[in-house]
Design a protein around this motif. Structure first.
Motif, PDB file in Angstrom:
ATOM      1  N   ARG A 204       0.797  -1.215   0.060  1.00 37.09           N
ATOM      2  CA  ARG A 204       0.099  -0.105  -0.029  1.00 37.09           C
ATOM      3  C   ARG A 204       0.854   1.206  -0.076  1.00 37.09           C
ATOM      4  O   ARG A 204       0.586   2.128  -0.873  1.00 37.09           O
ATOM      5  CB  ARG A 204      -0.849   0.051   1.194  1.00 37.09           C
ATOM      6  CG  ARG A 204      -1.815   1.076   1.470  1.00 37.09           C
ATOM      7  CD  ARG A 204      -2.801   1.106   2.452  1.00 37.09           C
ATOM      8  NE  ARG A 204      -1.870   0.878   3.871  1.00 37.09           N
ATOM      9  CZ  ARG A 204      -1.127   1.895   4.476  1.00 37.09           C
ATOM     10  NH1 ARG A 204      -1.447   3.111   4.183  1.00 37.09           N
ATOM     11  NH2 ARG A 204      -0.560   1.779   5.779  1.00 37.09           N
ATOM     12  N   ARG A 207       2.408   1.653  -3.440  1.00 37.97           N
ATOM     13  CA  ARG A 207       1.582   2.525  -4.327  1.00 37.97           C
ATOM     14  C   ARG A 207       0.990   3.806  -4.151  1.00 37.97           C
ATOM     15  O   ARG A 207       0.951   4.647  -5.016  1.00 37.97           O
ATOM     16  CB  ARG A 207       0.368   1.494  -4.464  1.00 37.97           C
ATOM     17  CG  ARG A 207       0.580  -0.139  -5.025  1.00 37.97           C
ATOM     18  CD  ARG A 207      -0.700  -0.649  -5.118  1.00 37.97           C
ATOM     19  NE  ARG A 207      -0.569  -2.121  -6.063  1.00 37.97           N
ATOM     20  CZ  ARG A 207      -1.378  -3.002  -6.135  1.00 37.97           C
ATOM     21  NH1 ARG A 207      -2.536  -2.790  -5.919  1.00 37.97           N
ATOM     22  NH2 ARG A 207      -0.973  -4.079  -7.040  1.00 37.97           N
ATOM     23  N   GLU A 208       1.150   4.167  -2.960  1.00 32.91           N
ATOM     24  CA  GLU A 208       0.448   5.398  -2.342  1.00 32.91           C
ATOM     25  C   GLU A 208       1.669   6.511  -3.071  1.00 32.91           C
ATOM     26  O   GLU A 208       1.231   7.735  -3.284  1.00 32.91           O
ATOM     27  CB  GLU A 208       0.759   5.723  -0.991  1.00 32.91           C
ATOM     28  CG  GLU A 208      -0.697   5.231  -0.272  1.00 32.91           C
ATOM     29  CD  GLU A 208      -0.550   5.289   1.211  1.00 32.91           C
ATOM     30  OE1 GLU A 208       0.475   5.709   1.668  1.00 32.91           O
ATOM     31  OE2 GLU A 208      -1.497   5.170   1.718  1.00 32.91           O
ATOM     32  N   TYR A 209       2.935   6.031  -3.238  1.00 30.73           N
ATOM     33  CA  TYR A 209       4.088   6.890  -3.716  1.00 30.73           C
ATOM     34  C   TYR A 209       3.643   7.437  -5.192  1.00 30.73           C
ATOM     35  O   TYR A 209       4.181   8.727  -5.424  1.00 30.73           O
ATOM     36  CB  TYR A 209       5.322   6.271  -3.478  1.00 30.73           C
ATOM     37  CG  TYR A 209       6.300   7.234  -4.340  1.00 30.73           C
ATOM     38  CD1 TYR A 209       6.650   8.314  -3.771  1.00 30.73           C
ATOM     39  CD2 TYR A 209       7.026   6.923  -5.621  1.00 30.73           C
ATOM     40  CE1 TYR A 209       7.821   8.965  -4.350  1.00 30.73           C
ATOM     41  CE2 TYR A 209       8.047   7.414  -6.282  1.00 30.73           C
ATOM     42  CZ  TYR A 209       8.615   8.613  -5.505  1.00 30.73           C
ATOM     43  OH  TYR A 209       9.425   9.277  -6.110  1.00 30.73           O
ATOM     44  N   LEU A 212       1.503  10.447  -4.543  1.00 33.14           N
ATOM     45  CA  LEU A 212       1.900  11.499  -3.457  1.00 33.14           C
ATOM     46  C   LEU A 212       3.322  12.045  -3.827  1.00 33.14           C
ATOM     47  O   LEU A 212       3.576  13.275  -3.369  1.00 33.14           O
ATOM     48  CB  LEU A 212       2.107  10.769  -2.422  1.00 33.14           C
ATOM     49  CG  LEU A 212       0.887  10.393  -1.675  1.00 33.14           C
ATOM     50  CD1 LEU A 212       1.198   9.482  -0.143  1.00 33.14           C
ATOM     51  CD2 LEU A 212      -0.068  11.477  -1.230  1.00 33.14           C
ATOM     52  N   ALA A 221       3.256  11.582   4.777  1.00 35.11           N
ATOM     53  CA  ALA A 221       2.938  10.323   4.290  1.00 35.11           C
ATOM     54  C   ALA A 221       4.263   9.166   4.852  1.00 35.11           C
ATOM     55  O   ALA A 221       3.835   8.142   5.132  1.00 35.11           O
ATOM     56  CB  ALA A 221       2.899   9.848   2.971  1.00 35.11           C
TER      57      ALA A 221
END
Length: 248
Positions: A204, A207-209, A212, A221
């Motif tokens: 997770r 993938r957030e990178y 963001l 984050a």
């Protein structure tokens, strides 16, 4: 008249031009480098937080303060303080600066050390150390799997979060029942659930990178990602200690 010898004109990219393969490779390398830096920052924060917790726990035990936290009003204050930090960081995330989140993260790791100092009153130091290194090895392997796997773990994450809720309910019920069998079942499920969450949270965060990067929120984050992995590690350690820990 067209100037066919003007190299500047030839180098200029116009409408309908085909992107060069080298540009795509360069963008991919830049993204990969940024992702590695982002994840390394998360791991550095998480590792530093775990080490701070361990140092505070050991010093608190050696000074004798752990006995004060083993029972009475102080026990509940110390036990619930980490939850207060987590709630403050989670609900105040958008309003807080990165510096404030950093201070709260280190404060959280410190009060967790005070809370965990009582494990030295119940388990031998050797078994605590052995469990810690076993947890560290398992965490590294699971996090590496979450980082490298192509399988989407999102569905598993939803199931695991529901499992954490069920685990909390079972723990509250067992506070009144005092069943050793139920306690061992809770510990077994706890190890499995937080082992799965380690892999899920790693994927997770990776993938957030993608959405963001380059934003003001990216710094926050990193701290919140470190908090997630920290909680996975500590909970897996505590549940595993019920199996590997030798009682004093």
């Amino acid at each position: 008249m067209a100037n066919w010898n003007d190299t500047r004109q030839q180098q200029r990219t116009g409408f309908g031009s085909v992107p060069r393969a080298g540009d795509a490779v360069a963008r991919g390398e830049t993204f990969d480098a940024g992702l590695r830096k982002h994840m390394l920052s998360i791991y550095n924060y998480m590792t530093s937080g775990v080490l701070l917790t361990g140092i505070v726990a050991l010093l608190t035990y050696q000074t004798g303060l752990a006995y004060s936290f083993a029972s009475g009003p102080l026990m509940w204050i110390v036990a619930l303080s980490p939850l207060a930090f987590v709630l403050a960081m989670s609900f105040g995330l958008n309003k807080m600066s990165r510096g404030t989140l950093q201070l709260l993260f280190w404060g959280f790791a410190t009060v967790m050390g005070l809370s965990l100092s009582t494990i030295f009153l119940r388990f031998t130091g050797e078994s605590i150390a052995a469990t810690f290194f076993a947890t560290a090895g398992a965490f590294a392997g699971l996090s590496l799997f979450g980082y490298t796997t192509k399988k989407n773990l999102q569905g598993m994450g939803t199931f695991l979060v529901m499992g954490v809720v069920g685990l909390l309910i079972a723990m509250v019920i067992n506070m009144f029942l005092g069943s050793s069998t139920l306690a061992m079942a809770i510990s077994f499920l706890g190890v499995l659930i937080f082992a799965g969450l380690t892999a899920y949270d790693t994927q997770r965060l990776k993938r957030e990178y993608e959405y963001l990067r380059g934003t003001e929120f990216a710094g926050k984050a990193i701290i919140m990602g470190a908090l997630s992995l920290y909680l996975d590690f500590i909970n897996m350690f505590m549940f595993l200690l019920q199996f590997m820990g030798n009682r004093e």
